[in-house]
Design a protein around this motif. Structure first.
Motif, PDB file in Angstrom:
ATOM      1  N   THR A  19      22.181  13.960  -3.599  1.00  0.00           N
ATOM      2  CA  THR A  19      21.755  13.254  -4.808  1.00  0.00           C
ATOM      3  C   THR A  19      22.500  13.768  -6.031  1.00  0.00           C
ATOM      4  OG1 THR A  19      19.572  13.051  -3.827  1.00  0.00           O
ATOM      5  CG2 THR A  19      19.744  12.628  -6.196  1.00  0.00           C
ATOM      6  N   MET A  20      22.684  15.088  -6.095  1.00  0.00           N
ATOM      7  CA  MET A  20      23.334  15.681  -7.262  1.00  0.00           C
ATOM      8  C   MET A  20      24.852  15.711  -7.139  1.00  0.00           C
ATOM      9  SD  MET A  20      20.780  18.853  -7.863  1.00  0.00           S
ATOM     10  CE  MET A  20      19.024  18.614  -8.049  1.00  0.00           C
ATOM     11  N   ASN A  21      25.382  15.302  -5.983  1.00  0.00           N
ATOM     12  CA  ASN A  21      26.822  15.217  -5.759  1.00  0.00           C
ATOM     13  C   ASN A  21      27.501  16.584  -5.829  1.00  0.00           C
ATOM     14  OD1 ASN A  21      29.182  13.857  -5.168  1.00  0.00           O
ATOM     15  ND2 ASN A  21      29.689  13.529  -7.328  1.00  0.00           N
ATOM     16  N   ILE A  22      26.860  17.614  -5.276  1.00  0.00           N
ATOM     17  CA  ILE A  22      27.498  18.938  -5.197  1.00  0.00           C
ATOM     18  C   ILE A  22      27.400  19.453  -3.768  1.00  0.00           C
ATOM     19  CG2 ILE A  22      26.977  19.471  -7.594  1.00  0.00           C
ATOM     20  CD1 ILE A  22      24.830  21.296  -6.665  1.00  0.00           C
ATOM     21  N   ARG A  23      28.221  20.466  -3.441  1.00  0.00           N
ATOM     22  CA  ARG A  23      28.319  20.922  -2.063  1.00  0.00           C
ATOM     23  C   ARG A  23      27.872  22.365  -1.851  1.00  0.00           C
ATOM     24  NH1 ARG A  23      34.347  19.205  -0.656  1.00  0.00           N
ATOM     25  NH2 ARG A  23      34.497  18.195  -2.657  1.00  0.00           N
ATOM     26  N   ASN A  24      27.792  23.131  -2.907  1.00  0.00           N
ATOM     27  CA  ASN A  24      27.386  24.535  -2.773  1.00  0.00           C
ATOM     28  C   ASN A  24      25.855  24.603  -2.709  1.00  0.00           C
ATOM     29  OD1 ASN A  24      26.937  27.241  -2.963  1.00  0.00           O
ATOM     30  ND2 ASN A  24      28.311  27.590  -4.700  1.00  0.00           N
ATOM     31  N   SER A  26      24.073  26.962  -5.105  1.00  0.00           N
ATOM     32  CA  SER A  26      23.911  26.395  -6.451  1.00  0.00           C
ATOM     33  C   SER A  26      22.802  25.348  -6.479  1.00  0.00           C
ATOM     34  CB  SER A  26      25.219  25.754  -6.927  1.00  0.00           C
ATOM     35  OG  SER A  26      26.157  26.734  -7.268  1.00  0.00           O
ATOM     36  N   VAL A  27      22.695  24.577  -5.394  1.00  0.00           N
ATOM     37  CA  VAL A  27      21.633  23.572  -5.323  1.00  0.00           C
ATOM     38  C   VAL A  27      20.272  24.228  -5.536  1.00  0.00           C
ATOM     39  CG1 VAL A  27      20.413  22.005  -3.772  1.00  0.00           C
ATOM     40  CG2 VAL A  27      22.880  21.982  -3.845  1.00  0.00           C
ATOM     41  N   TYR A  54      19.536  27.554  -6.738  1.00  0.00           N
ATOM     42  CA  TYR A  54      19.227  28.368  -7.914  1.00  0.00           C
ATOM     43  C   TYR A  54      19.460  27.649  -9.238  1.00  0.00           C
ATOM     44  CZ  TYR A  54      23.953  30.038  -9.271  1.00  0.00           C
ATOM     45  OH  TYR A  54      25.232  30.145  -9.714  1.00  0.00           O
ATOM     46  N   LEU A  55      20.141  26.507  -9.208  1.00  0.00           N
ATOM     47  CA  LEU A  55      20.216  25.698 -10.431  1.00  0.00           C
ATOM     48  C   LEU A  55      19.419  24.403 -10.301  1.00  0.00           C
ATOM     49  CD1 LEU A  55      23.952  26.105 -11.482  1.00  0.00           C
ATOM     50  CD2 LEU A  55      21.950  27.278 -12.364  1.00  0.00           C
ATOM     51  N   GLY A  56      18.768  24.211  -9.184  1.00  0.00           N
ATOM     52  CA  GLY A  56      17.940  23.018  -8.977  1.00  0.00           C
ATOM     53  C   GLY A  56      16.466  23.374  -9.005  1.00  0.00           C
ATOM     54  N   ILE A 109      15.524  26.662 -10.983  1.00  0.00           N
ATOM     55  CA  ILE A 109      16.203  26.826 -12.272  1.00  0.00           C
ATOM     56  C   ILE A 109      15.397  27.715 -13.220  1.00  0.00           C
ATOM     57  CG2 ILE A 109      15.251  24.637 -13.107  1.00  0.00           C
ATOM     58  CD1 ILE A 109      18.588  26.211 -14.146  1.00  0.00           C
ATOM     59  N   PHE A 110      14.069  27.656 -13.127  1.00  0.00           N
ATOM     60  CA  PHE A 110      13.280  28.494 -14.035  1.00  0.00           C
ATOM     61  C   PHE A 110      13.391  29.972 -13.652  1.00  0.00           C
ATOM     62  CE2 PHE A 110      11.303  24.434 -15.035  1.00  0.00           C
ATOM     63  CZ  PHE A 110      11.280  24.517 -16.414  1.00  0.00           C
ATOM     64  N   THR A 112      16.110  31.291 -12.459  1.00  0.00           N
ATOM     65  CA  THR A 112      17.413  31.662 -13.016  1.00  0.00           C
ATOM     66  C   THR A 112      17.314  31.907 -14.515  1.00  0.00           C
ATOM     67  OG1 THR A 112      18.448  30.283 -11.334  1.00  0.00           O
ATOM     68  CG2 THR A 112      19.808  30.927 -13.192  1.00  0.00           C
ATOM     69  N   MET A 113      16.573  31.027 -15.187  1.00  0.00           N
ATOM     70  CA  MET A 113      16.459  31.174 -16.639  1.00  0.00           C
ATOM     71  C   MET A 113      15.741  32.472 -17.009  1.00  0.00           C
ATOM     72  SD  MET A 113      15.068  28.455 -19.367  1.00  0.00           S
ATOM     73  CE  MET A 113      15.179  28.826 -21.109  1.00  0.00           C
ATOM     74  N   ALA A 154      29.815  24.619  -8.471  1.00  0.00           N
ATOM     75  CA  ALA A 154      28.916  23.645  -7.845  1.00  0.00           C
ATOM     76  C   ALA A 154      29.422  23.188  -6.487  1.00  0.00           C
ATOM     77  CB  ALA A 154      28.736  22.442  -8.761  1.00  0.00           C
ATOM     78  N   ASN A 155      30.707  23.330  -6.247  1.00  0.00           N
ATOM     79  CA  ASN A 155      31.258  22.793  -5.003  1.00  0.00           C
ATOM     80  C   ASN A 155      31.932  23.830  -4.116  1.00  0.00           C
ATOM     81  OD1 ASN A 155      30.731  19.884  -5.196  1.00  0.00           O
ATOM     82  ND2 ASN A 155      31.944  20.073  -7.056  1.00  0.00           N
ATOM     83  N   LEU A 162      21.952  26.959 -22.514  1.00  0.00           N
ATOM     84  CA  LEU A 162      20.885  26.924 -21.508  1.00  0.00           C
ATOM     85  C   LEU A 162      19.624  26.262 -22.063  1.00  0.00           C
ATOM     86  CD1 LEU A 162      20.506  27.903 -18.569  1.00  0.00           C
ATOM     87  CD2 LEU A 162      19.460  29.959 -19.496  1.00  0.00           C
ATOM     88  N   TYR A 184      20.334  15.545 -13.659  1.00  0.00           N
ATOM     89  CA  TYR A 184      21.102  15.743 -12.444  1.00  0.00           C
ATOM     90  C   TYR A 184      21.818  14.465 -12.000  1.00  0.00           C
ATOM     91  CZ  TYR A 184      18.388  20.024 -12.178  1.00  0.00           C
ATOM     92  OH  TYR A 184      17.832  21.230 -12.465  1.00  0.00           O
ATOM     93  N   THR A 197      26.834  12.243 -12.632  1.00  0.00           N
ATOM     94  CA  THR A 197      27.841  12.714 -11.684  1.00  0.00           C
ATOM     95  C   THR A 197      29.145  11.939 -11.870  1.00  0.00           C
ATOM     96  OG1 THR A 197      27.094  11.127 -10.027  1.00  0.00           O
ATOM     97  CG2 THR A 197      26.086  13.305  -9.971  1.00  0.00           C
ATOM     98  N   SER A 228      31.829  17.112 -10.610  1.00  0.00           N
ATOM     99  CA  SER A 228      31.050  16.292  -9.682  1.00  0.00           C
ATOM    100  C   SER A 228      29.605  16.192 -10.165  1.00  0.00           C
ATOM    101  CB  SER A 228      31.107  16.886  -8.276  1.00  0.00           C
ATOM    102  OG  SER A 228      30.508  18.160  -8.267  1.00  0.00           O
ATOM    103  N   TYR A 231      25.418  20.614 -13.739  1.00  0.00           N
ATOM    104  CA  TYR A 231      25.623  21.913 -13.096  1.00  0.00           C
ATOM    105  C   TYR A 231      26.766  22.672 -13.751  1.00  0.00           C
ATOM    106  CZ  TYR A 231      22.374  21.869  -9.215  1.00  0.00           C
ATOM    107  OH  TYR A 231      21.241  21.931  -8.465  1.00  0.00           O
TER     108      TYR A 231
END
Lengths: 85, 140
Positions: free
Chosen positions: A45-50, A53-54, A56-58, A61-62, A64-65, B33-34, B78, B97, B100, B107, B111
């Motif tokens: 959905t977010m178009n990322i592959r790591n 990251s999905v 700890y930033l998804g 996220i709180f 991380t903050m 991110a990738n 942030l 999110y 994109t 991407s 992020y």
């Protein structure tokens, strides 16, 4: 000037976090979710592959903050202590 | 014992390594991110090479105030993302999110900004914390 700005920013952040925790967070019902979150679907959905990251930033996220705020407070504490020497 | 502050080998190595480490840190946060990496790791790479440079040459790269401003900018980005998400969707960090693109670098635009914020905050904090420890004077 920069030091004063830095202290004011940290103070605003701390007061905001305190107000949020005392007023809104007290009424939050804690529920244990037994289902597994589909992180791959979130990544698509977010178009990322790591996937790290999905997470700890998804959904985390709180976390991380707050980690970032801990580091900021460490710097502020050291600055404060050195200022008192 | 070898004093790294007076070692020509260490100083030359660090001087040659410094620009590559800086570029690598920017790469790690940009593609966080990738690809493996992210803002925190990139900030640690940058902060570490600055600390090593300062230890090797015995002089500072940038003032305390400069790093405090960098740290402040990271926090502002942030918190700005948090407020931006709230205004967009009614939830903190929510609703952003969906922005994109097809490129690998952007991407997920959101992020990238989050990684940038954490990168700036961590690199400045690393330098400030290490300077605090190194320059600490305990007179007890």
């Amino acid at each position: 000037m920069t030091g004063r700005l830095f202290r004011i920013a940290v103070a605003i952040l701390m007061v905001s976090a305190f107000v949020y925790m005392t007023i809104w967070l007290a009424g939050v019902e804690i529920v244990f979710h037994e289902e597994i979150v589909d992180y791959v679907a979130i990544a698509r959905t977010m178009n990322i592959r790591n996937l790290v990251s999905v997470i700890y930033l998804g959904p985390r996220i709180f976390d991380t903050m707050i980690e970032v705020l801990v580091v900021v407070l460490t710097v502020y504490g050291m600055t404060f202590l050195r200022g008192n020497e | 014992m070898i004093d790294p502050g007076n070692s020509q080998i260490v100083q030359t190595s660090v001087r040659k390594l410094f620009p590559f480490a800086v570029i690598f840190s920017i790469y790690v946060f940009s593609y966080g991110a990738n690809l493996p990496g992210g803002g925190f790791q990139a900030g640690v790479v940058f902060g570490t090479i600055v600390v090593v440079f300062e230890l090797s040459f015995g002089r500072r790269i940038g003032s305390h105030a400069a790093y405090q401003i960098i740290e402040f900018v990271g926090i502002v980005i942030l918190v700005g993302c948090m407020i931006w998400g709230y205004l967009d969707s009614g939830y903190f960090f929510g609703g952003l999110y969906r922005h994109t693109t097809e490129t690998l670098l952007f991407s997920s635009v959101y992020y990238w900004f989050l990684n940038l914020a954490i990168y700036l905050e961590v690199l400045a904090s690393m330098v400030l914390i290490f300077r605090g420890f190194i320059e600490w004077r305990d007179d007890r």
